[in-house]
Design a protein around this motif. Structure first.
Motif, PDB file in Angstrom:
ATOM      1  N   GLY A  84      38.272  -5.899  -5.886  1.00  0.00           N
ATOM      2  CA  GLY A  84      37.983  -6.384  -4.545  1.00  0.00           C
ATOM      3  C   GLY A  84      36.518  -6.712  -4.335  1.00  0.00           C
ATOM      4  O   GLY A  84      35.669  -6.490  -5.201  1.00  0.00           O
ATOM      5  N   ASP A  85      36.230  -7.223  -3.150  1.00  0.00           N
ATOM      6  CA  ASP A  85      34.883  -7.690  -2.810  1.00  0.00           C
ATOM      7  C   ASP A  85      33.986  -6.592  -2.258  1.00  0.00           C
ATOM      8  O   ASP A  85      32.779  -6.796  -2.119  1.00  0.00           O
ATOM      9  N   GLU A  86      34.549  -5.440  -1.908  1.00  0.00           N
ATOM     10  CA  GLU A  86      33.739  -4.401  -1.274  1.00  0.00           C
ATOM     11  C   GLU A  86      32.883  -3.605  -2.261  1.00  0.00           C
ATOM     12  O   GLU A  86      32.016  -2.845  -1.861  1.00  0.00           O
ATOM     13  N   LEU A  87      33.110  -3.803  -3.558  1.00  0.00           N
ATOM     14  CA  LEU A  87      32.328  -3.113  -4.576  1.00  0.00           C
ATOM     15  C   LEU A  87      31.314  -4.056  -5.208  1.00  0.00           C
ATOM     16  O   LEU A  87      31.560  -5.251  -5.338  1.00  0.00           O
ATOM     17  N   HIS A  88      30.161  -3.501  -5.599  1.00  0.00           N
ATOM     18  CA  HIS A  88      29.182  -4.266  -6.369  1.00  0.00           C
ATOM     19  C   HIS A  88      29.581  -4.135  -7.839  1.00  0.00           C
ATOM     20  O   HIS A  88      29.473  -3.057  -8.417  1.00  0.00           O
ATOM     21  N   VAL A  89      30.081  -5.227  -8.424  1.00  0.00           N
ATOM     22  CA  VAL A  89      30.578  -5.206  -9.796  1.00  0.00           C
ATOM     23  C   VAL A  89      29.626  -6.002 -10.689  1.00  0.00           C
ATOM     24  O   VAL A  89      29.353  -7.172 -10.431  1.00  0.00           O
ATOM     25  N   SER A  90      29.120  -5.340 -11.723  1.00  0.00           N
ATOM     26  CA  SER A  90      28.283  -5.975 -12.739  1.00  0.00           C
ATOM     27  C   SER A  90      29.067  -6.011 -14.044  1.00  0.00           C
ATOM     28  O   SER A  90      30.023  -5.256 -14.220  1.00  0.00           O
ATOM     29  N   GLU A  91      28.614  -6.841 -14.976  1.00  0.00           N
ATOM     30  CA  GLU A  91      29.310  -6.985 -16.248  1.00  0.00           C
ATOM     31  C   GLU A  91      28.330  -6.880 -17.402  1.00  0.00           C
ATOM     32  O   GLU A  91      27.246  -7.450 -17.349  1.00  0.00           O
ATOM     33  N   ALA A  92      28.737  -6.164 -18.442  1.00  0.00           N
ATOM     34  CA  ALA A  92      28.020  -6.149 -19.707  1.00  0.00           C
ATOM     35  C   ALA A  92      29.020  -6.617 -20.758  1.00  0.00           C
ATOM     36  O   ALA A  92      29.987  -5.913 -21.053  1.00  0.00           O
ATOM     37  N   ILE A  93      28.810  -7.811 -21.285  1.00  0.00           N
ATOM     38  CA  ILE A  93      29.726  -8.390 -22.261  1.00  0.00           C
ATOM     39  C   ILE A  93      29.097  -8.236 -23.655  1.00  0.00           C
ATOM     40  O   ILE A  93      28.021  -8.761 -23.921  1.00  0.00           O
ATOM     41  N   LEU A  94      29.801  -7.504 -24.506  1.00  0.00           N
ATOM     42  CA  LEU A  94      29.301  -7.180 -25.835  1.00  0.00           C
ATOM     43  C   LEU A  94      29.921  -8.092 -26.884  1.00  0.00           C
ATOM     44  O   LEU A  94      31.000  -8.635 -26.670  1.00  0.00           O
ATOM     45  N   PRO A  95      29.267  -8.196 -28.041  1.00  0.00           N
ATOM     46  CA  PRO A  95      29.916  -8.907 -29.148  1.00  0.00           C
ATOM     47  C   PRO A  95      31.112  -8.101 -29.632  1.00  0.00           C
ATOM     48  O   PRO A  95      31.177  -6.888 -29.438  1.00  0.00           O
ATOM     49  N   ASP A  96      32.065  -8.776 -30.244  1.00  0.00           N
ATOM     50  CA  ASP A  96      33.306  -8.137 -30.683  1.00  0.00           C
ATOM     51  C   ASP A  96      33.171  -7.604 -32.104  1.00  0.00           C
ATOM     52  O   ASP A  96      32.598  -8.264 -32.965  1.00  0.00           O
ATOM     53  N   GLY A  97      33.692  -6.407 -32.336  1.00  0.00           N
ATOM     54  CA  GLY A  97      33.779  -5.889 -33.691  1.00  0.00           C
ATOM     55  C   GLY A  97      33.044  -4.586 -33.909  1.00  0.00           C
ATOM     56  O   GLY A  97      32.043  -4.283 -33.255  1.00  0.00           O
ATOM     57  N   GLU A  98      33.561  -3.833 -34.855  1.00  0.00           N
ATOM     58  CA  GLU A  98      33.026  -2.514 -35.215  1.00  0.00           C
ATOM     59  C   GLU A  98      31.570  -2.591 -35.670  1.00  0.00           C
ATOM     60  O   GLU A  98      30.796  -1.666 -35.426  1.00  0.00           O
ATOM     61  N   VAL A  99      31.167  -3.690 -36.294  1.00  0.00           N
ATOM     62  CA  VAL A  99      29.787  -3.815 -36.783  1.00  0.00           C
ATOM     63  C   VAL A  99      28.772  -3.846 -35.651  1.00  0.00           C
ATOM     64  O   VAL A  99      27.577  -3.645 -35.874  1.00  0.00           O
ATOM     65  N   HIS A 100      29.250  -4.061 -34.425  1.00  0.00           N
ATOM     66  CA  HIS A 100      28.347  -4.129 -33.273  1.00  0.00           C
ATOM     67  C   HIS A 100      28.232  -2.794 -32.539  1.00  0.00           C
ATOM     68  O   HIS A 100      27.669  -2.737 -31.453  1.00  0.00           O
ATOM     69  N   LYS A 101      28.751  -1.749 -33.144  1.00  0.00           N
ATOM     70  CA  LYS A 101      28.630  -0.420 -32.551  1.00  0.00           C
ATOM     71  C   LYS A 101      27.259   0.139 -32.949  1.00  0.00           C
ATOM     72  O   LYS A 101      27.136   0.971 -33.840  1.00  0.00           O
ATOM     73  N   THR A 102      26.206  -0.369 -32.272  1.00  0.00           N
ATOM     74  CA  THR A 102      24.828  -0.037 -32.609  1.00  0.00           C
ATOM     75  C   THR A 102      24.047   0.340 -31.355  1.00  0.00           C
ATOM     76  O   THR A 102      24.466   0.029 -30.230  1.00  0.00           O
ATOM     77  N   LEU A 103      22.893   0.959 -31.560  1.00  0.00           N
ATOM     78  CA  LEU A 103      22.027   1.292 -30.428  1.00  0.00           C
ATOM     79  C   LEU A 103      21.520   0.027 -29.744  1.00  0.00           C
ATOM     80  O   LEU A 103      21.357   0.000 -28.520  1.00  0.00           O
ATOM     81  N   GLY A 104      21.287  -1.025 -30.516  1.00  0.00           N
ATOM     82  CA  GLY A 104      20.832  -2.284 -29.926  1.00  0.00           C
ATOM     83  C   GLY A 104      21.848  -2.871 -28.963  1.00  0.00           C
ATOM     84  O   GLY A 104      21.489  -3.379 -27.895  1.00  0.00           O
ATOM     85  N   VAL A 105      23.113  -2.802 -29.312  1.00  0.00           N
ATOM     86  CA  VAL A 105      24.163  -3.307 -28.422  1.00  0.00           C
ATOM     87  C   VAL A 105      24.345  -2.351 -27.247  1.00  0.00           C
ATOM     88  O   VAL A 105      24.528  -2.782 -26.102  1.00  0.00           O
ATOM     89  N   LEU A 106      24.262  -1.055 -27.487  1.00  0.00           N
ATOM     90  CA  LEU A 106      24.338  -0.080 -26.399  1.00  0.00           C
ATOM     91  C   LEU A 106      23.240  -0.336 -25.367  1.00  0.00           C
ATOM     92  O   LEU A 106      23.462  -0.217 -24.160  1.00  0.00           O
ATOM     93  N   GLU A 107      22.076  -0.728 -25.851  1.00  0.00           N
ATOM     94  CA  GLU A 107      20.949  -1.032 -24.968  1.00  0.00           C
ATOM     95  C   GLU A 107      21.299  -2.135 -23.966  1.00  0.00           C
ATOM     96  O   GLU A 107      20.805  -2.134 -22.830  1.00  0.00           O
ATOM     97  N   ARG A 108      22.164  -3.066 -24.358  1.00  0.00           N
ATOM     98  CA  ARG A 108      22.577  -4.133 -23.436  1.00  0.00           C
ATOM     99  C   ARG A 108      23.258  -3.555 -22.198  1.00  0.00           C
ATOM    100  O   ARG A 108      23.086  -4.057 -21.092  1.00  0.00           O
TER     101      ARG A 108
END
Length: 166
Positions: A84-108
């Motif tokens: 709904g519209d009553e919540l402030h919704v933000s998005e963090a879109i990550l790259p796909d795949g196990e190789v992206h399970k890194t601190l750099g991606v977590l930082e996003r």
């Protein structure tokens, strides 16, 4: 539901008995009984569109949805509509795949949370498979000493991981 323990001293969820499942609109609810750490597992079709059910698990007015480049185009718009519209919704879109399970991606995830002004009342929602759930869960546990966390798993493995604490 009675709390039971596995033979070890760990409070692992026990196997559900038929009377542990309570019918809810759109599906069933199974409660994992861990005392003050208990949580529901919703099972059913169309739950992604059930904004009322989703909002019951969002304490504040801020939501940070973590997803990936594969899942977001398929389900993110539906989730946003349900929230709904009553919540402030933000998005963090990550790259796909196990190789992206890194601190750099977590930082996003942290970068979006800080840029959008998310506070301790924020709920982080994982929309995706196992990597998304792992990254969003770690972010939720770490951001501002821990914020609420909601999993919306989109793969069978992620559903199983989410239901038993992965």
């Amino acid at each position: 539901m009675t709390r039971t323990r596995a033979p070890s001293s760990h409070p692992w969820p026990r196997q559900a008995e038929p009377d542990d499942v309570d019918p809810t609109p759109g599906g069933d609810t199974l409660t994992v009984d861990l005392g003050d750490r208990s949580y529901p597992i919703y099972i059913g079709a169309g739950l992604l569109d059930d904004g009322q059910m989703l909002r019951r698990h969002i304490a504040g007015r801020q939501v940070l949805v973590v997803s990936n480049e594969t899942v977001a185009p398929l389900y993110l718009a539906r989730l946003r509509r349900a929230l709904g519209d009553e919540l402030h919704v933000s998005e963090a879109i990550l790259p796909d795949g196990e190789v992206h399970k890194t601190l750099g991606v977590l930082e996003r995830i942290f970068d979006v949370a800080l840029r959008e002004g998310h506070d301790r009342g924020t709920t982080i929602v994982a929309l995706g498979g196992g990597v998304v759930g792992d990254m969003a869960g770690f972010a939720a546990a770490s951001y501002q000493r821990g914020v609420r966390f909601l999993q919306v798993p989109t793969t069978l493995l992620a559903q199983v991981d989410s239901s038993v604490g992965g």
